[in-house]
Design a protein around this motif. Structure first.
Motif, PDB file in Angstrom:
ATOM      1  N   MET A 199      68.439  57.077  57.153  1.00  0.00           N
ATOM      2  CA  MET A 199      68.306  58.220  58.062  1.00  0.00           C
ATOM      3  C   MET A 199      67.749  59.458  57.358  1.00  0.00           C
ATOM      4  SD  MET A 199      69.143  57.305  61.172  1.00  0.00           S
ATOM      5  CE  MET A 199      69.550  58.813  62.020  1.00  0.00           C
ATOM      6  N   ASP A 200      68.220  59.748  56.177  1.00  0.00           N
ATOM      7  CA  ASP A 200      67.726  60.922  55.439  1.00  0.00           C
ATOM      8  C   ASP A 200      66.260  60.766  55.060  1.00  0.00           C
ATOM      9  OD1 ASP A 200      70.131  62.259  55.610  1.00  0.00           O
ATOM     10  OD2 ASP A 200      70.843  61.569  53.649  1.00  0.00           O
ATOM     11  N   TYR A 201      65.852  59.555  54.697  1.00  0.00           N
ATOM     12  CA  TYR A 201      64.467  59.316  54.283  1.00  0.00           C
ATOM     13  C   TYR A 201      63.492  59.675  55.394  1.00  0.00           C
ATOM     14  CZ  TYR A 201      60.185  56.800  53.108  1.00  0.00           C
ATOM     15  OH  TYR A 201      58.872  56.468  52.876  1.00  0.00           O
ATOM     16  N   TYR A 202      63.725  59.159  56.583  1.00  0.00           N
ATOM     17  CA  TYR A 202      62.772  59.369  57.669  1.00  0.00           C
ATOM     18  C   TYR A 202      62.679  60.831  58.097  1.00  0.00           C
ATOM     19  CZ  TYR A 202      62.309  54.347  57.894  1.00  0.00           C
ATOM     20  OH  TYR A 202      62.052  53.026  57.572  1.00  0.00           O
ATOM     21  N   SER A 203      63.781  61.520  58.097  1.00  0.00           N
ATOM     22  CA  SER A 203      63.711  62.935  58.465  1.00  0.00           C
ATOM     23  C   SER A 203      62.985  63.749  57.394  1.00  0.00           C
ATOM     24  CB  SER A 203      65.109  63.501  58.731  1.00  0.00           C
ATOM     25  OG  SER A 203      65.918  63.409  57.580  1.00  0.00           O
ATOM     26  N   LYS A 204      63.056  63.344  56.145  1.00  0.00           N
ATOM     27  CA  LYS A 204      62.362  64.048  55.056  1.00  0.00           C
ATOM     28  C   LYS A 204      60.849  63.879  55.136  1.00  0.00           C
ATOM     29  CE  LYS A 204      66.053  63.841  51.647  1.00  0.00           C
ATOM     30  NZ  LYS A 204      66.532  63.176  50.424  1.00  0.00           N
ATOM     31  N   ILE A 205      60.380  62.793  55.741  1.00  0.00           N
ATOM     32  CA  ILE A 205      58.934  62.559  55.784  1.00  0.00           C
ATOM     33  C   ILE A 205      58.321  62.865  57.147  1.00  0.00           C
ATOM     34  CG2 ILE A 205      59.002  60.911  53.867  1.00  0.00           C
ATOM     35  CD1 ILE A 205      58.572  58.685  55.962  1.00  0.00           C
ATOM     36  N   GLY A 206      59.059  63.609  57.967  1.00  0.00           N
ATOM     37  CA  GLY A 206      58.456  64.129  59.187  1.00  0.00           C
ATOM     38  C   GLY A 206      58.884  63.510  60.493  1.00  0.00           C
ATOM     39  N   PHE A 207      59.760  62.514  60.464  1.00  0.00           N
ATOM     40  CA  PHE A 207      60.243  61.947  61.710  1.00  0.00           C
ATOM     41  C   PHE A 207      61.321  62.852  62.292  1.00  0.00           C
ATOM     42  CE2 PHE A 207      58.212  58.201  60.107  1.00  0.00           C
ATOM     43  CZ  PHE A 207      57.909  57.425  61.215  1.00  0.00           C
ATOM     44  N   GLU A 208      61.349  62.937  63.599  1.00  0.00           N
ATOM     45  CA  GLU A 208      62.348  63.727  64.313  1.00  0.00           C
ATOM     46  C   GLU A 208      63.408  62.783  64.881  1.00  0.00           C
ATOM     47  OE1 GLU A 208      62.437  66.134  68.544  1.00  0.00           O
ATOM     48  OE2 GLU A 208      60.566  66.043  67.422  1.00  0.00           O
ATOM     49  N   ILE A 209      64.646  63.138  64.713  1.00  0.00           N
ATOM     50  CA  ILE A 209      65.733  62.350  65.305  1.00  0.00           C
ATOM     51  C   ILE A 209      65.707  62.574  66.814  1.00  0.00           C
ATOM     52  CG2 ILE A 209      68.229  62.045  65.453  1.00  0.00           C
ATOM     53  CD1 ILE A 209      68.393  62.917  62.534  1.00  0.00           C
ATOM     54  N   VAL A 210      65.792  61.484  67.571  1.00  0.00           N
ATOM     55  CA  VAL A 210      65.796  61.597  69.022  1.00  0.00           C
ATOM     56  C   VAL A 210      67.164  61.179  69.561  1.00  0.00           C
ATOM     57  CG1 VAL A 210      63.308  61.240  69.272  1.00  0.00           C
ATOM     58  CG2 VAL A 210      64.836  59.277  69.338  1.00  0.00           C
ATOM     59  N   THR A 211      67.553  61.797  70.632  1.00  0.00           N
ATOM     60  CA  THR A 211      68.849  61.471  71.227  1.00  0.00           C
ATOM     61  C   THR A 211      68.694  60.820  72.595  1.00  0.00           C
ATOM     62  OG1 THR A 211      68.985  63.692  72.161  1.00  0.00           O
ATOM     63  CG2 THR A 211      70.035  63.346  70.033  1.00  0.00           C
ATOM     64  N   ASN A 212      67.452  60.574  73.001  1.00  0.00           N
ATOM     65  CA  ASN A 212      67.228  60.019  74.336  1.00  0.00           C
ATOM     66  C   ASN A 212      66.778  58.563  74.284  1.00  0.00           C
ATOM     67  OD1 ASN A 212      64.792  60.736  73.195  1.00  0.00           O
ATOM     68  ND2 ASN A 212      63.824  61.236  75.136  1.00  0.00           N
ATOM     69  N   GLY A 213      67.276  57.837  73.304  1.00  0.00           N
ATOM     70  CA  GLY A 213      66.919  56.438  73.174  1.00  0.00           C
ATOM     71  C   GLY A 213      68.062  55.523  73.594  1.00  0.00           C
ATOM     72  N   TYR A 214      67.716  54.288  73.887  1.00  0.00           N
ATOM     73  CA  TYR A 214      68.698  53.291  74.276  1.00  0.00           C
ATOM     74  C   TYR A 214      68.344  51.978  73.611  1.00  0.00           C
ATOM     75  CZ  TYR A 214      69.927  56.640  77.851  1.00  0.00           C
ATOM     76  OH  TYR A 214      70.316  57.767  78.489  1.00  0.00           O
ATOM     77  N   ILE A 215      69.337  51.112  73.467  1.00  0.00           N
ATOM     78  CA  ILE A 215      69.094  49.816  72.845  1.00  0.00           C
ATOM     79  C   ILE A 215      70.016  48.769  73.467  1.00  0.00           C
ATOM     80  CG2 ILE A 215      70.739  50.255  70.974  1.00  0.00           C
ATOM     81  CD1 ILE A 215      68.877  48.625  69.117  1.00  0.00           C
ATOM     82  N   ILE A 216      69.502  47.569  73.605  1.00  0.00           N
ATOM     83  CA  ILE A 216      70.320  46.400  73.883  1.00  0.00           C
ATOM     84  C   ILE A 216      70.196  45.554  72.621  1.00  0.00           C
ATOM     85  CG2 ILE A 216      70.600  44.327  75.280  1.00  0.00           C
ATOM     86  CD1 ILE A 216      69.338  45.887  77.629  1.00  0.00           C
ATOM     87  N   HIS A 217      71.291  45.386  71.908  1.00  0.00           N
ATOM     88  CA  HIS A 217      71.249  44.689  70.622  1.00  0.00           C
ATOM     89  C   HIS A 217      71.013  43.198  70.798  1.00  0.00           C
ATOM     90  CE1 HIS A 217      72.411  48.025  68.004  1.00  0.00           C
ATOM     91  NE2 HIS A 217      73.149  48.438  69.012  1.00  0.00           N
ATOM     92  N   ARG A 218      70.359  42.605  69.802  1.00  0.00           N
ATOM     93  CA  ARG A 218      70.152  41.160  69.802  1.00  0.00           C
ATOM     94  C   ARG A 218      71.514  40.493  69.669  1.00  0.00           C
ATOM     95  NH1 ARG A 218      68.844  43.185  64.983  1.00  0.00           N
ATOM     96  NH2 ARG A 218      66.694  43.645  65.452  1.00  0.00           N
ATOM     97  N   THR A 219      71.632  39.302  70.152  1.00  0.00           N
ATOM     98  CA  THR A 219      72.891  38.583  70.059  1.00  0.00           C
ATOM     99  C   THR A 219      72.871  37.515  68.961  1.00  0.00           C
ATOM    100  OG1 THR A 219      72.197  37.039  71.790  1.00  0.00           O
ATOM    101  CG2 THR A 219      73.479  38.989  72.470  1.00  0.00           C
ATOM    102  N   GLN A 220      71.718  37.292  68.368  1.00  0.00           N
ATOM    103  CA  GLN A 220      71.596  36.316  67.277  1.00  0.00           C
ATOM    104  C   GLN A 220      70.770  36.879  66.163  1.00  0.00           C
ATOM    105  OE1 GLN A 220      69.904  32.809  69.037  1.00  0.00           O
ATOM    106  NE2 GLN A 220      71.897  32.095  69.704  1.00  0.00           N
TER     107      GLN A 220
END
Length: 146
Positions: free
Chosen positions: A125-146
């Protein structure tokens, strides 16, 4: 280096590292990079890794001589959205800007009209924010089951 020059040469030499978009690494090389880098992928399921790369439409790789040392695997439409699914650099080559360069080349290939998105491992998480990525709070995920 401009995008046009990158597309024409398909290789960039920087500090003895060659970056390519015209060569899909073989699965054994990819698995070796995954294991060395610490990224969690199904490295014991060669067929699944093969399928992951068969369906990716943007692969940027980093080479030191004939050795694959880094890879960025993405799925994109090249005009609106790009999902950077994997970013892995061999442990001994980390902290040298190779991951950042793989991302920069991915961004060059997809162009300025295309959003670059990814899911980060908690440890990165720290790496990506240091290189210009913005943390988003409007995402969703359905996790894989396998």
């Amino acid at each position: 280096m401009t995008l046009q020059n990158f597309q024409e040469t398909k290789s960039i030499i920087t500090m003895e590292i060659i970056y390519k978009t015209d060569k899909k690494p073989n699965i054994e090389e990819i698995i070796d990079v995954y294991i060395s880098s610490g990224i969690r992928r199904p490295v014991n399921d060669k067929a699944r890794i093969q399928k992951m790369y068969e369906h990716a439409n943007l692969i940027v790789s980093a080479w030191h001589g004939d050795t694959l040392i880094g890879v960025a695997r993405s799925l994109t439409d090249f005009c609106y959205c790009c999902y950077l699914s994997d970013l892995a650099v061999r442990k001994e080559f980390q902290h040298q800007g190779i991951g950042r360069r793989l991302i920069d080349l991915t961004k060059e290939k997809i162009g300025s009209q295309t959003a670059l998105v990814l899911l980060s491992a908690p440890a990165a998480m720290d790496y990506y924010s240091k290189i210009g990525f913005e943390i988003v709070t409007n995402g969703y995920i359905i996790h894989r089951t396998q």
